[in-house]
Write a protein that holds these residues in place. Structure first.
Motif, PDB file in Angstrom:
ATOM      1  N   ARG A 260       0.503  -1.109  -0.183  1.00 26.60           N
ATOM      2  CA  ARG A 260      -0.066  -0.105  -0.312  1.00 26.60           C
ATOM      3  C   ARG A 260       0.749   1.519   0.229  1.00 26.60           C
ATOM      4  NH1 ARG A 260      -4.451  -2.945   4.068  1.00 26.60           N
ATOM      5  NH2 ARG A 260      -5.123  -3.784   2.722  1.00 26.60           N
ATOM      6  N   ILE A 284      -6.785   2.601   2.151  1.00 32.13           N
ATOM      7  CA  ILE A 284      -6.267   3.138   4.057  1.00 32.13           C
ATOM      8  C   ILE A 284      -7.055   3.833   3.652  1.00 32.13           C
ATOM      9  CG2 ILE A 284      -5.039   3.961   6.439  1.00 32.13           C
ATOM     10  CD1 ILE A 284      -2.691   2.388   4.082  1.00 32.13           C
ATOM     11  N   PHE A 290      -3.504   7.046   7.449  1.00 28.95           N
ATOM     12  CA  PHE A 290      -2.433   6.978   6.112  1.00 28.95           C
ATOM     13  C   PHE A 290      -1.446   7.857   6.245  1.00 28.95           C
ATOM     14  CE2 PHE A 290      -1.508   8.062   2.636  1.00 28.95           C
ATOM     15  CZ  PHE A 290      -0.741   8.070   1.478  1.00 28.95           C
TER      16      PHE A 290
END
Length: 309
Positions: A260, A284, A290
């Motif tokens: 990610r 996220i 995040f």
């Protein structure tokens, strides 16, 4: 010998002459116990503090059965048996060694190795580095053994041969080249670390793990839980966690997080999407979380990363 410098260590001489002259003995050491070709290497302060560095490398042929015993040595030893047989005693276990067997151990621990009557021939390297403790721990964590049989003897032999050539050269970037060769050696050792002899079902296990890894690679934007993976791939979640960590060196959650964050960096650099949108695209959806995670991994905030890159 005014044009030469002699290094003495462990009772072995290595004579280095000016480039245009020939070495007196090509680094050979002849004794009653072994005949060996070796280099005792003294790394630069820079190499000792920042790189993987060499301490000794070479090849020997035993002339008679003998025992080598060490402990408390700040070094890591790799050697491969080319011919003959012998034994290794390490951490209260005895290993029988023959052609194609390799040893990788922490020399701070007490160990004995000896040739049998079928006198062996070995190639070896003693080395160390600022992060070798962590590297060796990772080797063990992945299932690496102090002693293993390899089907890649040519790869190990080639690396050790190249390491010897680099160490005996006069290259002004010799320490960097030595670090490169030692990294290659450790890479092959890490590839060997998963021991199929201890896990007969490893091939099927690896296929299942590869399917799960492929699923993560393709679906990291979605919410993925261990329970979901367990149900979808018909595998106990605790067992899945264990074997995934053993195979890939990290937990499933950590692997997802790295996927990610890597995608976030792509989007930050090559799109003008707002950070809130990037967080969602990366799986996220909480932009504040995040930002905290991104800063924790990259050391800077997402916006700062975008600006700098």
């Amino acid at each position: 010998m005014e044009n030469s410098s002699i290094i003495l260590a462990f009772g072995v001489y290595w004579t280095k002459w000016k480039k245009e002259e020939k070495p007196v003995d090509e680094g050979l050491f002849q004794g009653d116990i072994v005949a060996s070709k070796r280099i005792l290497y003294t790394p630069s302060p820079f190499a000792r503090n920042a790189l993987l560095y060499l301490q000794e490398t070479g090849e020997l042929k035993a002339k008679k059965p003998h025992v080598s015993h060490r402990q408390g040595l700040a070094s890591y030893l790799f050697f491969m048996v080319l011919e003959g047989h012998g034994t290794l005693r390490y951490q209260d276990r005895t290993y029988t060694l023959g052609p194609g067997d390799c040893v990788f151990l922490d020399c701070r621990q007490e160990h004995f190795h000896q040739s049998s009557e079928d006198l062996w021939r070995l190639k070896w390297a003693h080395f160390n580095g600022p992060n070798m403790g962590a590297i060796y721990d990772k080797y063990l964590e992945r299932g690496g053994m102090p002693c293993f049989h390899t089907q890649r003897a040519e790869a190990f032999d080639s690396i050790l041969e190249e390491l010897f050539e680099v160490a005996s050269s006069s290259s002004y970037v010799r320490d960097m080249k030595i670090c490169e060769k030692l990294t290659s050696l450790l890479t092959v050792l890490m590839e060997e670390a998963w021991n199929p002899d201890r896990a007969p079902h490893v091939s099927e296990k690896r296929r299942n793990l590869q399917r799960i890894k492929n699923y993560l690679d393709q679906n990291y934007q979605q919410k993925i839980t261990l329970d979901q993976l367990s149900e979808q791939f018909y595998i106990n979640k605790f067992y899945l966690s264990k074997i995934f960590s053993e195979q890939y060196g990290m937990t499933i959650n950590r692997y997802l997080l790295e996927l990610r964050i890597t995608q976030a960096k792509r989007l930050l650099r090559f799109t003008s999407l707002p950070i809130e949108k990037i967080a969602v695209e990366c799986g996220i959806p909480d932009s504040n979380y995040f930002a905290r995670i991104f800063r924790k991994i990259e050391g800077i905030a997402p916006g700062e990363y975008r600006k700098k890159w």
